[in-house]
Design an enzyme around this catalytic site. Sequence first.
Site, PDB file in Angstrom:
ATOM      1  N   TYR A 101       0.828  -1.207   0.000  1.00 22.26           N
ATOM      2  CA  TYR A 101       0.000   0.000   0.000  1.00 22.26           C
ATOM      3  C   TYR A 101       0.866   1.262   0.000  1.00 22.26           C
ATOM      4  CZ  TYR A 101      -3.831  -3.038   1.624  1.00 22.26           C
ATOM      5  OH  TYR A 101      -4.775  -4.017   1.747  1.00 22.26           O
ATOM      6  N   ALA A 225     -20.737 -19.728   4.181  1.00 18.64           N
ATOM      7  CA  ALA A 225     -21.168 -18.558   4.953  1.00 18.64           C
ATOM      8  C   ALA A 225     -22.433 -18.872   5.736  1.00 18.64           C
ATOM      9  CB  ALA A 225     -21.405 -17.377   4.019  1.00 18.64           C
ATOM     10  N   GLY A 259     -14.523 -11.204  -0.787  1.00 16.11           N
ATOM     11  CA  GLY A 259     -15.427 -10.744   0.259  1.00 16.11           C
ATOM     12  C   GLY A 259     -16.317  -9.611  -0.214  1.00 16.11           C
ATOM     13  N   ASP A 260     -15.753  -8.690  -0.984  1.00 16.90           N
ATOM     14  CA  ASP A 260     -16.537  -7.586  -1.519  1.00 16.90           C
ATOM     15  C   ASP A 260     -17.583  -8.099  -2.507  1.00 16.90           C
ATOM     16  OD1 ASP A 260     -14.851  -5.865  -0.087  1.00 16.90           O
ATOM     17  OD2 ASP A 260     -13.465  -5.707  -1.784  1.00 16.90           O
ATOM     18  N   ASP A 296      -9.817  -7.262  -8.689  1.00 18.93           N
ATOM     19  CA  ASP A 296     -10.726  -7.048  -7.565  1.00 18.93           C
ATOM     20  C   ASP A 296     -12.186  -7.113  -7.974  1.00 18.93           C
ATOM     21  OD1 ASP A 296      -8.340  -6.359  -6.222  1.00 18.93           O
ATOM     22  OD2 ASP A 296      -9.451  -5.013  -4.918  1.00 18.93           O
TER      23      ASP A 296
END
Length: 318
Positions: A101, A225, A259-260, A296
Amino acid sequence: MTDLLTLGETMVSVRTAHPMRLGGDAHLSIAGSESNVAIGVARLGHDVTWLSAVGNDEPGRLIERTLRAENVGTRIRFSDDAFTGFIAFDQPSHDITRVSYHRRGSAASTLTPDETTAAVTATTPTLLHVTGITPALSDTARAATLAAVRTAFAAGTQVSLDVNYRARLWSRAEAATALRELLPHVHTVFASDDELDLLTDAEDSVADLLRTVDTVVVTAGGKGAWSHTKGSVDAPSPEVHTIHHPALPVTVVDSIGAGDAFVSGYLSATLDNLTPDARLTRASTSGAFCVTAYGDWESLPTRQDLTLLTHTQGTALR
């Protein structure tokens, strides 16, 4: 009025298929938890708005252009005093992704409560989605996140929180303090099974959280989940209703963003007023799409794509 409002930092991403120190070709894109969710929900047919600040620079323009191309409405402040964040992905091994990052002091870290409150008031969203990443960026970003959820909750907007703990941004103790501050204004919580202790010290974390929130969704990678909802809120120990959905059997290429993607599917199904079981199904399907390709958000499904994973892997649709 918008279906979903979300806010947070999106960075320009550079991705290499080998160790970055070796140089070579790289892929330029964007990456950010909240914008990933925004793109996923927009692809599934909903009206979405994303709020943030970026530098008044070309990376910031790339972020704006990419989101608009994905039918995501934007409320962006272009800053002359701060830069657009940067994230690098490389692969030291074929099945390991390393993340670097460059975001400290970025434009998104300067988000203010006035900006987030104004966005909630102006867009009157059906859902507001926030993550634990934004309040970790700075004190002002933390205050901005809290102001957004307070304003939305008071207006009757459904609020969701994805814990999304990032150890490089803050300690677990710091995260716990900030996240628990948000909980009284949240309806749905998303957390991995190792993040629940950030939200409560109770031995039965789910039951304790359900005293405050309506739904707790717990993810556990390949194990699938669970969705937990509460029964009677008046009972001393409200009954917990639990639904489990297994992970779909797909070949995992890249787990970044899964996850997103899961959250985007769940929120889309929530906007469609589907049952809790159907929400988990769409969430798991969206997550499965994401891990089958690099990036992503690039492989997130459209509504028409959702049934494709029912076909046998390797099928050619002609």
